[in-house]
Design a protein around this motif. Structure first.
Motif, PDB file in Angstrom:
ATOM      1  N   ASN A  46      67.666  25.129  -5.077  1.00  0.00           N
ATOM      2  CA  ASN A  46      66.379  24.449  -5.178  1.00  0.00           C
ATOM      3  C   ASN A  46      65.463  25.211  -6.131  1.00  0.00           C
ATOM      4  O   ASN A  46      64.399  25.695  -5.765  1.00  0.00           O
ATOM      5  CB  ASN A  46      65.752  24.309  -3.789  1.00  0.00           C
ATOM      6  N   THR A  47      65.932  25.329  -7.366  1.00  0.00           N
ATOM      7  CA  THR A  47      65.208  26.025  -8.420  1.00  0.00           C
ATOM      8  C   THR A  47      64.892  25.028  -9.519  1.00  0.00           C
ATOM      9  O   THR A  47      65.760  24.275  -9.946  1.00  0.00           O
ATOM     10  CB  THR A  47      66.049  27.175  -9.000  1.00  0.00           C
ATOM     11  N   VAL A  48      63.643  25.035  -9.973  1.00  0.00           N
ATOM     12  CA  VAL A  48      63.218  24.168 -11.068  1.00  0.00           C
ATOM     13  C   VAL A  48      63.031  25.027 -12.309  1.00  0.00           C
ATOM     14  O   VAL A  48      62.422  26.096 -12.247  1.00  0.00           O
ATOM     15  CB  VAL A  48      61.909  23.432 -10.712  1.00  0.00           C
ATOM     16  N   PHE A  49      63.566  24.548 -13.432  1.00  0.00           N
ATOM     17  CA  PHE A  49      63.409  25.213 -14.728  1.00  0.00           C
ATOM     18  C   PHE A  49      62.487  24.381 -15.606  1.00  0.00           C
ATOM     19  O   PHE A  49      62.656  23.168 -15.716  1.00  0.00           O
ATOM     20  CB  PHE A  49      64.764  25.353 -15.436  1.00  0.00           C
ATOM     21  N   TYR A  50      61.518  25.043 -16.225  1.00  0.00           N
ATOM     22  CA  TYR A  50      60.571  24.387 -17.122  1.00  0.00           C
ATOM     23  C   TYR A  50      60.470  25.277 -18.351  1.00  0.00           C
ATOM     24  O   TYR A  50      60.301  26.495 -18.225  1.00  0.00           O
ATOM     25  CB  TYR A  50      59.207  24.267 -16.432  1.00  0.00           C
ATOM     26  N   ILE A  51      60.584  24.703 -19.529  1.00  0.00           N
ATOM     27  CA  ILE A  51      60.556  25.499 -20.764  1.00  0.00           C
ATOM     28  C   ILE A  51      59.353  25.099 -21.597  1.00  0.00           C
ATOM     29  O   ILE A  51      59.153  23.922 -21.904  1.00  0.00           O
ATOM     30  CB  ILE A  51      61.863  25.322 -21.565  1.00  0.00           C
ATOM     31  N   TRP A  52      58.562  26.101 -21.958  1.00  0.00           N
ATOM     32  CA  TRP A  52      57.346  25.899 -22.736  1.00  0.00           C
ATOM     33  C   TRP A  52      57.536  26.494 -24.125  1.00  0.00           C
ATOM     34  O   TRP A  52      57.802  27.691 -24.252  1.00  0.00           O
ATOM     35  CB  TRP A  52      56.169  26.591 -22.032  1.00  0.00           C
ATOM     36  N   CYS A  53      57.401  25.672 -25.143  1.00  0.00           N
ATOM     37  CA  CYS A  53      57.592  26.127 -26.525  1.00  0.00           C
ATOM     38  C   CYS A  53      56.300  26.001 -27.321  1.00  0.00           C
ATOM     39  O   CYS A  53      55.642  24.964 -27.291  1.00  0.00           O
ATOM     40  CB  CYS A  53      58.677  25.296 -27.204  1.00  0.00           C
ATOM     41  N   GLY A  54      55.947  27.059 -28.025  1.00  0.00           N
ATOM     42  CA  GLY A  54      54.787  27.033 -28.913  1.00  0.00           C
ATOM     43  C   GLY A  54      53.502  27.501 -28.260  1.00  0.00           C
ATOM     44  O   GLY A  54      53.391  27.596 -27.044  1.00  0.00           O
ATOM     45  N   ILE A  66      54.649  19.334 -13.675  1.00  0.00           N
ATOM     46  CA  ILE A  66      55.005  20.458 -12.804  1.00  0.00           C
ATOM     47  C   ILE A  66      54.614  20.169 -11.356  1.00  0.00           C
ATOM     48  O   ILE A  66      55.396  20.406 -10.430  1.00  0.00           O
ATOM     49  CB  ILE A  66      54.350  21.762 -13.315  1.00  0.00           C
ATOM     50  N   LYS A  67      53.411  19.629 -11.146  1.00  0.00           N
ATOM     51  CA  LYS A  67      52.961  19.316  -9.782  1.00  0.00           C
ATOM     52  C   LYS A  67      53.855  18.270  -9.121  1.00  0.00           C
ATOM     53  O   LYS A  67      54.133  18.352  -7.930  1.00  0.00           O
ATOM     54  CB  LYS A  67      51.511  18.811  -9.798  1.00  0.00           C
ATOM     55  N   SER A  68      54.321  17.291  -9.893  1.00  0.00           N
ATOM     56  CA  SER A  68      55.192  16.262  -9.305  1.00  0.00           C
ATOM     57  C   SER A  68      56.518  16.879  -8.875  1.00  0.00           C
ATOM     58  O   SER A  68      57.067  16.521  -7.835  1.00  0.00           O
ATOM     59  CB  SER A  68      55.416  15.106 -10.281  1.00  0.00           C
ATOM     60  N   ALA A  69      57.027  17.825  -9.668  1.00  0.00           N
ATOM     61  CA  ALA A  69      58.274  18.506  -9.291  1.00  0.00           C
ATOM     62  C   ALA A  69      58.065  19.317  -8.011  1.00  0.00           C
ATOM     63  O   ALA A  69      58.926  19.337  -7.130  1.00  0.00           O
ATOM     64  CB  ALA A  69      58.745  19.416 -10.428  1.00  0.00           C
ATOM     65  N   ILE A  70      56.917  19.957  -7.892  1.00  0.00           N
ATOM     66  CA  ILE A  70      56.619  20.750  -6.692  1.00  0.00           C
ATOM     67  C   ILE A  70      56.496  19.831  -5.475  1.00  0.00           C
ATOM     68  O   ILE A  70      57.036  20.119  -4.413  1.00  0.00           O
ATOM     69  CB  ILE A  70      55.338  21.586  -6.905  1.00  0.00           C
ATOM     70  N   ARG A  71      55.814  18.712  -5.633  1.00  0.00           N
ATOM     71  CA  ARG A  71      55.604  17.791  -4.510  1.00  0.00           C
ATOM     72  C   ARG A  71      56.910  17.147  -4.062  1.00  0.00           C
ATOM     73  O   ARG A  71      57.223  17.105  -2.886  1.00  0.00           O
ATOM     74  CB  ARG A  71      54.607  16.696  -4.879  1.00  0.00           C
ATOM     75  N   VAL A  72      57.699  16.667  -5.010  1.00  0.00           N
ATOM     76  CA  VAL A  72      58.921  15.933  -4.661  1.00  0.00           C
ATOM     77  C   VAL A  72      60.051  16.874  -4.259  1.00  0.00           C
ATOM     78  O   VAL A  72      60.739  16.644  -3.268  1.00  0.00           O
ATOM     79  CB  VAL A  72      59.362  15.025  -5.837  1.00  0.00           C
ATOM     80  N   LEU A  73      60.248  17.947  -5.010  1.00  0.00           N
ATOM     81  CA  LEU A  73      61.403  18.822  -4.786  1.00  0.00           C
ATOM     82  C   LEU A  73      61.119  19.966  -3.818  1.00  0.00           C
ATOM     83  O   LEU A  73      62.038  20.539  -3.254  1.00  0.00           O
ATOM     84  CB  LEU A  73      61.876  19.390  -6.120  1.00  0.00           C
ATOM     85  N   GLN A  74      59.864  20.334  -3.669  1.00  0.00           N
ATOM     86  CA  GLN A  74      59.468  21.487  -2.865  1.00  0.00           C
ATOM     87  C   GLN A  74      60.399  22.669  -3.153  1.00  0.00           C
ATOM     88  O   GLN A  74      61.125  23.155  -2.281  1.00  0.00           O
ATOM     89  CB  GLN A  74      59.449  21.127  -1.380  1.00  0.00           C
ATOM     90  N   PRO A  75      60.383  23.148  -4.408  1.00  0.00           N
ATOM     91  CA  PRO A  75      61.339  24.173  -4.828  1.00  0.00           C
ATOM     92  C   PRO A  75      61.101  25.533  -4.177  1.00  0.00           C
ATOM     93  O   PRO A  75      59.999  25.871  -3.778  1.00  0.00           O
ATOM     94  CB  PRO A  75      61.120  24.259  -6.337  1.00  0.00           C
TER      95      PRO A  75
END
Length: 167
Positions: A46-54, A66-75
């Motif tokens: 239950n790990t979410v990866f997010y990549i920020w470029c620039g 990001i908030k939707s991933a936290i709410r739905v997945l509860q990582p």
């Protein structure tokens, strides 16, 4: 004027909005099938990866992603890889990035320059996430990759049984 909650089509507009909001905000995590699936131990990490470029602002749409991933997945973990940290303006108007760090202990920011032994950058020279890096991270650790344009409302349970998921 009464309405039947099981029949949203016959509701008055205010009551329909309440019904929809109440049902859209219910978390899939609370459901019996989800808990049963987790207890069987056949799910991806239950790990979410997010990549920020620039070098740019983390805008409200990115924050919602990001908030939707936290709410739905509860990582258990949210790994925020970056080549340059998001900019916070001097007037502190755009503080979404800081709010995420302050609100969630599992929000882990990872500077790509600090990762030793990496022979592959998370970002391409054109400033977009490197898909080969994403695939390698998912293959090595398992989890869910969320792009900056992804806003989750739900995640079908069967997807959590695969070793990696690209949402």
């Amino acid at each position: 004027n009464h309405y039947n909650e099981t029949d949203p089509e016959n509701m008055y507009s205010v009551d329909k909005k309440r019904y929809l909001l109440r049902n859209l905000t219910k978390s899939a995590i609370d459901s019996k099938p989800y808990n049963q699936l987790l207890n069987e131990g056949n799910t991806i990490p239950n790990t979410v990866f997010y990549i920020w470029c620039g070098r740019r602002w983390l805008e409200f749409t990115h924050y919602l992603s990001i908030k939707s991933a936290i709410r739905v997945l509860q990582p258990d973990n949210l790994r925020f890889y970056y080549d340059q940290e998001p900019v916070v303006d001097a007037a502190l108007y755009n503080t979404w990035y800081k709010e995420l760090q302050d609100e969630y202990a599992f929000f882990e920011k990872i500077d790509m320059k600090q990762i030793g032994g990496q022979n592959m950058s998370a970002c391409t020279s054109s400033g977009i996430p490197n898909i080969d890096f994403v695939k390698r991270m998912l293959r090595e650790e398992g989890g869910i990759y969320i792009s900056k344009h992804t806003i989750l409302n739900d995640l079908p349970l069967n997807l959590r049984t695969y070793f990696s998921v690209n949402a």
